[in-house]
Design an enzyme around this catalytic site. Structure first.
Site, PDB file in Angstrom:
ATOM      1  N   GLY A  92       0.820  -1.187   0.000  1.00 25.44           N
ATOM      2  CA  GLY A  92       0.000   0.000   0.000  1.00 25.44           C
ATOM      3  C   GLY A  92       0.864   1.250   0.000  1.00 25.44           C
ATOM      4  O   GLY A  92       2.081   1.194   0.212  1.00 25.44           O
ATOM      5  N   VAL A  95       4.618   6.893  -3.341  1.00 20.09           N
ATOM      6  CA  VAL A  95       6.027   6.733  -3.687  1.00 20.09           C
ATOM      7  C   VAL A  95       6.917   6.829  -2.448  1.00 20.09           C
ATOM      8  O   VAL A  95       6.670   7.627  -1.545  1.00 20.09           O
ATOM      9  CB  VAL A  95       6.455   7.783  -4.737  1.00 20.09           C
ATOM     10  CG1 VAL A  95       6.301   9.206  -4.205  1.00 20.09           C
ATOM     11  CG2 VAL A  95       7.891   7.536  -5.204  1.00 20.09           C
ATOM     12  N   THR A  96       7.941   5.984  -2.405  1.00 18.08           N
ATOM     13  CA  THR A  96       8.931   5.988  -1.330  1.00 18.08           C
ATOM     14  C   THR A  96      10.321   5.981  -1.949  1.00 18.08           C
ATOM     15  O   THR A  96      10.545   5.353  -2.986  1.00 18.08           O
ATOM     16  CB  THR A  96       8.758   4.757  -0.418  1.00 18.08           C
ATOM     17  OG1 THR A  96       7.472   4.805   0.203  1.00 18.08           O
ATOM     18  CG2 THR A  96       9.813   4.735   0.680  1.00 18.08           C
ATOM     19  N   HIS A  97      11.222   6.689  -1.301  1.00 17.89           N
ATOM     20  CA  HIS A  97      12.622   6.736  -1.737  1.00 17.89           C
ATOM     21  C   HIS A  97      13.461   5.896  -0.781  1.00 17.89           C
ATOM     22  O   HIS A  97      13.353   6.049   0.440  1.00 17.89           O
ATOM     23  CB  HIS A  97      13.105   8.189  -1.723  1.00 17.89           C
ATOM     24  CG  HIS A  97      14.521   8.389  -2.168  1.00 17.89           C
ATOM     25  ND1 HIS A  97      15.094   7.652  -3.179  1.00 17.89           N
ATOM     26  CD2 HIS A  97      15.489   9.256  -1.741  1.00 17.89           C
ATOM     27  CE1 HIS A  97      16.340   8.055  -3.367  1.00 17.89           C
ATOM     28  NE2 HIS A  97      16.610   9.015  -2.504  1.00 17.89           N
ATOM     29  N   ILE A 159       5.895   3.758   6.226  1.00 12.92           N
ATOM     30  CA  ILE A 159       5.431   2.388   6.445  1.00 12.92           C
ATOM     31  C   ILE A 159       4.468   2.007   5.330  1.00 12.92           C
ATOM     32  O   ILE A 159       3.546   2.761   5.010  1.00 12.92           O
ATOM     33  CB  ILE A 159       4.737   2.256   7.814  1.00 12.92           C
ATOM     34  CG1 ILE A 159       5.745   2.504   8.944  1.00 12.92           C
ATOM     35  CG2 ILE A 159       4.088   0.875   7.970  1.00 12.92           C
ATOM     36  CD1 ILE A 159       5.126   2.567  10.323  1.00 12.92           C
ATOM     37  N   GLY A 160       4.695   0.861   4.742  1.00 11.59           N
ATOM     38  CA  GLY A 160       3.800   0.332   3.722  1.00 11.59           C
ATOM     39  C   GLY A 160       3.937  -1.179   3.683  1.00 11.59           C
ATOM     40  O   GLY A 160       5.057  -1.698   3.687  1.00 11.59           O
ATOM     41  N   LEU A 172       8.818  -1.165   7.016  1.00 16.97           N
ATOM     42  CA  LEU A 172       9.081   0.220   7.394  1.00 16.97           C
ATOM     43  C   LEU A 172      10.457   0.662   6.913  1.00 16.97           C
ATOM     44  O   LEU A 172      11.362  -0.145   6.723  1.00 16.97           O
ATOM     45  CB  LEU A 172       8.965   0.399   8.913  1.00 16.97           C
ATOM     46  CG  LEU A 172       9.982  -0.314   9.815  1.00 16.97           C
ATOM     47  CD1 LEU A 172      11.230   0.549  10.037  1.00 16.97           C
ATOM     48  CD2 LEU A 172       9.345  -0.669  11.159  1.00 16.97           C
ATOM     49  N   ALA A 173      10.575   1.978   6.725  1.00 19.46           N
ATOM     50  CA  ALA A 173      11.848   2.596   6.334  1.00 19.46           C
ATOM     51  C   ALA A 173      12.097   3.781   7.255  1.00 19.46           C
ATOM     52  O   ALA A 173      11.267   4.701   7.331  1.00 19.46           O
ATOM     53  CB  ALA A 173      11.797   3.052   4.880  1.00 19.46           C
ATOM     54  N   CYS A 189       5.491   9.733  -0.111  1.00 22.53           N
ATOM     55  CA  CYS A 189       4.215   9.199   0.388  1.00 22.53           C
ATOM     56  C   CYS A 189       3.014   9.979  -0.137  1.00 22.53           C
ATOM     57  O   CYS A 189       1.906   9.835   0.382  1.00 22.53           O
ATOM     58  CB  CYS A 189       4.205   9.150   1.914  1.00 22.53           C
ATOM     59  SG  CYS A 189       5.567   8.196   2.614  1.00 22.53           S
TER      60      CYS A 189
END
EC number: 2.3.1.181
Length: 232
Positions: A92, A95-97, A159-160, A172-173, A189
């Site tokens: 879910g 966008v995440t880096h 978190i996704g 999580l990152a 996000c």
């Protein structure tokens, strides 16, 4: 206004610990390699519900990921010519880096051994980060209606998750001592106007190597895990 949440006594019952393999690669990992490893372990748990669980704690080579329904409007570059590898994945979120200096945790867990509820699981992952921050003397924040963790209104943890028949993947990152330049290429996000931070902004000199044992401990405590093996 942010809602500040302290430690919660909602950890998994330690009287019924769950065996889990712990993988901690020493060098930054390609995203697709880590994703494939999670999928293989998820398949293993689906085939054998009594199998041990697994957790990866690692850093990624620089890349960007898009969740299942993420919009490309949050990319500030041409997706056909990304500045770093771009992956559309089965979690879910937007966008995440990912990049070195950011600690990523990927628990592949069977939620039926705990609470089969994804909202519960997301809150537990947030609590893992809150526990780590508390060990560092920092007071993390949850924002109403949003997933992740903030410090002084700057997002430090994304978190996704993905889930198949209650077997999880992704996770999580946590930004520790990473460069912040790559975040300018996206709207992290999908949260317009929300700044991103890293723990080293509050604790200069802090390194991922110092935070990783705290993250390992917080995950074990929160989900009642006993490490079966460590692969570094």
């Amino acid at each position: 206004m942010p809602v500040v949440i302290g430690k919660l006594d909602t950890a998994h019952d330690s009287a019924h610990p769950q065996r889990a393999f712990l993988f901690e690669p020493g060098d930054p990992v390609r995203f697709d390699a880590a994703w494939s490893a999670q999928q293989r372990w998820q398949t293993r748990l689906l085939a054998d519900p009594s199998a041990p669980e697994a957790v990866w704690i690692l850093q990624h080579q620089t890349c960007y990921t898009l969740g299942r329904g993420a919009s490309e409007k949050h990319l500030h570059f041409d997706p056909a010519e990304p500045p770093a590898p771009l992956y559309r994945i089965d979690r879910g979120g937007e966008v995440t880096h990912h990049l070195p200096g950011q600690l990523v945790a990927y628990p592949v867990l069977d939620l039926q051994r705990r609470t089969p509820d994804l909202h519960w699981y997301l809150r537990q992952l947030e609590q893992v980060v809150l526990d780590v921050l508390a060990e560092l003397g920092l007071e993390g924040q949850r924002l109403p209606g949003l997933t992740g963790l903030w410090l002084d209104n700057r997002k430090v943890a994304a978190i996704g998750v993905g889930c198949r028949r209650w077997i999880t993947q992704h996770g999580l990152a946590l930004n520790v001592d990473c460069s912040m330049q790559g975040f300018e290429q996206v709207t992290p996000c999908g949260l317009t106007g929300r700044e991103v931070g890293r723990l080293a902004d509050w604790l200069p000199g802090l390194t991922s190597a110092e935070v990783q044992p705290l993250l390992r401990q917080a995950l074990a405590h929160r989900f009642g895990l006993v490490w079966e093996e460590e692969a570094r």
